[in-house]
Structure formats: C-alpha cells, structure tokens
Design an enzyme around this catalytic site. Structure first.
Site, PDB file in Angstrom:
ATOM      1  N   ASP A   1      42.240  -5.422 -21.263  1.00  0.00           N
ATOM      2  CA  ASP A   1      42.723  -4.413 -22.215  1.00  0.00           C
ATOM      3  C   ASP A   1      41.603  -3.860 -23.101  1.00  0.00           C
ATOM      4  O   ASP A   1      41.605  -4.046 -24.326  1.00  0.00           O
ATOM      5  CB  ASP A   1      43.851  -5.003 -23.080  1.00  0.00           C
TER       6      ASP A   1
ATOM      7  N   GLU B   1      54.005   3.885 -17.945  1.00  0.00           N
ATOM      8  CA  GLU B   1      54.369   2.469 -17.991  1.00  0.00           C
ATOM      9  C   GLU B   1      54.023   1.852 -19.343  1.00  0.00           C
ATOM     10  O   GLU B   1      54.876   1.325 -20.025  1.00  0.00           O
ATOM     11  CB  GLU B   1      53.648   1.705 -16.865  1.00  0.00           C
TER      12      GLU B   1
ATOM     13  N   GLU C   1      19.542 -11.276 -29.596  1.00  0.00           N
ATOM     14  CA  GLU C   1      20.461 -12.408 -29.513  1.00  0.00           C
ATOM     15  C   GLU C   1      20.538 -12.891 -28.065  1.00  0.00           C
ATOM     16  O   GLU C   1      20.615 -12.074 -27.142  1.00  0.00           O
ATOM     17  CB  GLU C   1      21.851 -11.991 -30.004  1.00  0.00           C
TER      18      GLU C   1
ATOM     19  N   GLU D   1      22.949 -14.080 -26.728  1.00  0.00           N
ATOM     20  CA  GLU D   1      24.266 -13.687 -26.197  1.00  0.00           C
ATOM     21  C   GLU D   1      24.347 -12.184 -25.938  1.00  0.00           C
ATOM     22  O   GLU D   1      25.457 -11.656 -25.766  1.00  0.00           O
ATOM     23  CB  GLU D   1      25.374 -14.160 -27.133  1.00  0.00           C
TER      24      GLU D   1
HETATM   25  O1  FUB Z   1      47.373  -7.887 -21.583  1.00  0.00           O
HETATM   26  C1  FUB Z   1      48.766  -7.976 -21.745  1.00  0.00           C
HETATM   27  C2  FUB Z   1      49.417  -6.689 -21.299  1.00  0.00           C
HETATM   28  O2  FUB Z   1      49.065  -6.403 -19.983  1.00  0.00           O
HETATM   29  C3  FUB Z   1      48.958  -5.489 -22.079  1.00  0.00           C
HETATM   30  O3  FUB Z   1      49.573  -5.362 -23.337  1.00  0.00           O
HETATM   31  C4  FUB Z   1      49.307  -4.418 -21.129  1.00  0.00           C
HETATM   32  O4  FUB Z   1      48.706  -3.185 -21.410  1.00  0.00           O
HETATM   33  C5  FUB Z   1      48.851  -5.016 -19.811  1.00  0.00           C
HETATM   34  O5  FUB Z   1      47.476  -4.796 -19.616  1.00  0.00           O
END
Ligand code: FUB
Length: 452
Positions: free
Chosen positions: A30, A204, A323, A325
């Site tokens: 995400d 969606e 860094e 990392e």
């Molecule tokens: O990562 C959890 C859920 O899965 C997210 O809120 C959605 O967008 C999907 O990626």
C-alpha cells in the site's frame, strides 16, 4: 584523431539487476509517496512474515533522493499509536500542510468493530507521529483514505470499499465540514464490472487523488480479485468522473494492488505492490516503482511491473555520512532502531551484503569509515564494486565492541574506487551474527595503502 574522437565513450553494459521491489528485508504494501524538500518519502503498510491474512500491525516510512537507494526510517506509526484501534493497519496516505505531516490510516475501531479512518500528526515526515484526535476522524466501516489539497487550499478526504466517499477537510486537517458524500459509482465514471451484480463498476478500493494541469485524477484498485489499477478523471475534485482505463494490468502474484503517483525531479513515478519477493504473495506483498511519462493529452500510459524499477535520479555522494540503512538491494540483512538514533543494519551473517547504487566516487576515495558495533567477535566489511563478488577496493575489520549497540568507528584505506559505481558492502567472518553497522562515509583522495 578525428575518428577516435567520434567513437563514443565505452559504456560498460551493466547486467539487468533488480531494484524492484524497493525493500527486501520486510514485506511492504500500500505505497503512498510524498515529495518533500528534495526527497520522496514513502509511507507503506507492513505485511508480517508468513502472513495468511491482512494481519497488519504497523506502518513504515522510507525515503530516497534518487528513487533507487531507499533509507529505512523504521515504524513511527502503529496500531498502538491509536488507543482506540484494535487491528488492521491498512492502506493510508500522508500529506504535508503548514509544516506538519498528517497521516490518514484505516484501522478497526475496538469499540464498534468497524473500520474507521484515524489521523496522526508529526512535525517531521519521519515522525514521531501521534494520534491527532484520540478518536476516529470519520467512521463508516470503509477503508483506504487518500487526501488531496487543491490549489485554493481546500483539502478533501476520499476513501471507500465498497463505496467511494469524500468529505471536505477543514484547514486544521483533523476535522471536516459537512457530511461525508457518496460519489456516484456509475459505469461512465468508473467502468463496467461484469459478474458481480452488487458491484457494477470497476471501482474496488485504494483511491489516489491528485491534480495535474487542471485535470483531477482518481486512480484506484479495480475489480476483484485479482485487482488491476485503473483511473478516472474529472474537471473538479468532486467530479463528475469519467472512466479512462487501465494504468497497470493484473500482474505480480498479489491479488491486491495499490496505486501512488508523484512527480519528482522532473519525472513522474507510479508506485504499486506485488508479491515479488521470495515467500511473497497476496498477504506478503512488496512495494515497487516505475517511471512513466503522461501522454500529450494527459492520459496515463499502461505501465507494467518490472524488476529493474525506475532509473536512478542522480547519484549518491559517498563523501558525506550515509546511513547504512540507505539501500538499493539488501541480501540477508535486517534493520532495527539504533541506540544512537535512526536505524542500523543488523543480523548480519557471513556473505550478507548491501548494494548502494550509483555511488559517485569521482577522482577517487582514499579511506572508508564506518560506525559499527558487535556483540560477538566482529567480522570484516568488504567494499566491492559492481557486484557482491566484484573488485575489492577496501576491507575494514570490525572488532567485538562488547555489545550490539556499543558503537565505535573503524577506518581503512581504499584504493581503486573512482567514477560512479554500484558499491557493495559485503560482510564476512565466522558463524552467527557478525556486526551491526549504523553509517559509513568515504574520504576523497589517493590511498596510501592498497587494500589487503
Ligand atoms: O493492505 C490491506 C488492504 O489491502 C488495503 O487497505 C487495500 O487497499 C488492499 O491493498
């Protein structure tokens, strides 16, 4: 002489090397990029190792000045930040306003059992973030907030699955005016889905809203499952939306995908996630990025997933503190908060390595310094060019320091590091964990001693 001058400089073809996904030592999901002060900050979720559901507990922050070397800023926001949240640290977005950073996230409200949108605030893009309200900003059981601030200063919060909502945020970014409004999910606005009478359009989840050249874009995860990425445009922030088609087809062994788009240093970048790491899949995802160019009419081209990723935007300066990392590709390593501040690389075993891409040595480096600690008997940091087995330009011994957070600085001579190179820090030694490394820095000049 003329013929020689016309021959182009020899360019060593570099083997196609993976720079996607962006992070290898944890699963990330995400993506929500934010450009601030010459860096792109990347806010992600975090899929647990071996996860079999979206059992997500915290969020992560990364940043980069060049789109390939990413600095791990750890986890400045987790479910524990929200005393009222019980689970589901899902897809959020951070925005900047008035010198503050606001991070909007969906979480489950313990009291109601429903998904709600919380907002955390910080004075720096890397946190620490605190709960701005001590309660949800808005709650209607739906997820995936995206915040857009229009040129006139009006901010909008969009979110939703299965519906799509917006509400106008007040200038404080932690309250809103009026009531949440449902955006009409028409097939003209969001395309046609077949086979699911309850969801006639492609929308969606995962909206990502922005404006470019006066046109408003709403990019979203489409259809389920597996999802692809699609987008709509509108003449204003509240519509009416017109469906424009696919941004990224269904690809990449994760049944979800999630968009994030920014412009950075004159180019446009599309962030997404897939299941590309070993052990990766629908609940063990990884964030990746592609560079793209808008078509002349403002439409978005179809972008496909690659494992090469975006070209490096600039080079990395080895003559300032870097860094440990900050990594283009890490093999075998982990990170953790360092007692000295920031993060360090740890859990290093024999043969593990870090790749740092496009390091601009220029005329040459004479020495290397590294901040290291070891609770065992230490090991060696090998400095190699081009590959984990490439030319050794320096070797730095690391002693036991009496603790994994007992830090000391070691230095060693360097020879042969010139031009712009992919630098590999390869760690060698005995068995078990060898050493931790917090930062490193080269000194320019000519080495007095060749590497051993
Ligand atoms: O990562 C959890 C859920 O899965 C997210 O809120 C959605 O967008 C999907 O990626």
């Amino acid at each position: 002489m003329l013929a020689f001058a016309l021959v182009p400089a020899v360019v060593q073809p570099s083997a196609a090397r993976a720079d996607n996904p962006l992070v290898q030592h944890v699963y990330t999901a995400d993506p929500a990029p934010l450009v601030h002060d010459g860096r792109v900050y990347l806010y992600t979720g975090h899929d647990e190792d071996g996860s079999t559901y979206f059992t997500m507990k915290d969020w992560r922050v990364w940043s980069s000045a060049d789109m390939v070397n990413w600095t791990d800023h750890g986890s400045p926001l987790s479910l524990a930040t929200f005393s009222w949240a019980s689970a589901d640290a899902w897809a959020g977005q951070a925005v900047q306003r008035g010198g503050r950073f606001y991070w909007y996230v969906p979480v489950k409200n313990r009291a109601t059992g429903r998904m709600a949108i919380g907002v955390a605030v910080a004075d720096s893009p890397t946190g620490p973030f605190r709960d701005a309200l001590g309660r949800p900003l808005v709650e209607n059981g739906e997820i995936d907030p995206s915040v857009f601030i229009d040129d006139n200063g009006q901010a909008y919060l969009y979110w939703g699955n299965p519906n799509l909502w917006y509400v106008k945020l007040n200038a404080d970014m932690t309250s809103y005016a009026g009531s949440p409004t449902r955006i009409p999910l028409t097939t003209a606005g969001f395309g046609t889905r077949t086979g699911d009478p309850n969801r006639p359009t492609l929308y969606e989840e995962g909206p990502w809203v922005y404006k470019r050249n006066g046109l408003y874009y709403l990019v979203f995860a489409a259809k389920c499952c597996s999802e692809f990425i699609a987008y709509s445009t509108a003449p204003g922030p509240t519509g009416p939306w017109t469906y424009r088609g696919t941004v990224m087809p269904t690809q990449g062994s994760s049944f979800t995908n999630h968009p994030g788009i920014v412009d950075f240093k004159g180019n446009s970048y599309f962030f997404y996630h897939n299941g590309a790491l070993p052990g990766g899949g629908g609940y063990t995802r990884s964030v990746a990025v592609e560079r793209f160019s808008y078509n002349a009419d403002g439409t978005i081209p179809t972008i496909t997933m690659t494992n090469t990723g975006a070209p490096q935007a600039g080079t990395l300066n080895p003559y300032v503190r870097q860094e440990a990392e900050t990594i283009a590709w890490g093999s075998g390593i982990e990170t953790e908060p360092a007692a000295e501040g920031g993060m360090n690389v740890g859990w290093i075993e024999n043969g593990d390595h870090l790749k740092v891409k496009g390091v601009a040595f220029g005329a040459g480096a004479s020495s290397f310094a590294a901040r290291v600690a070891s609770g065992s008997s230490g090991g060696t940091v090998e400095l190699r060019l081009g590959s984990p087995n490439g030319t050794v330009v320096g070797r730095c011994g690391v002693p036991g320091t009496g603790g994994w957070q007992t830090w000391t600085t070691v230095t060693c001579p360097v020879s042969g590091a010139t031009g712009t190179q992919d630098l590999y820090l390869r760690f060698t030694g005995g068995s078990g964990y060898l050493l931790n490394i917090n930062w490193w820095q080269f000194t320019a000049g000519t080495a007095l001693t060749a590497p051993r």
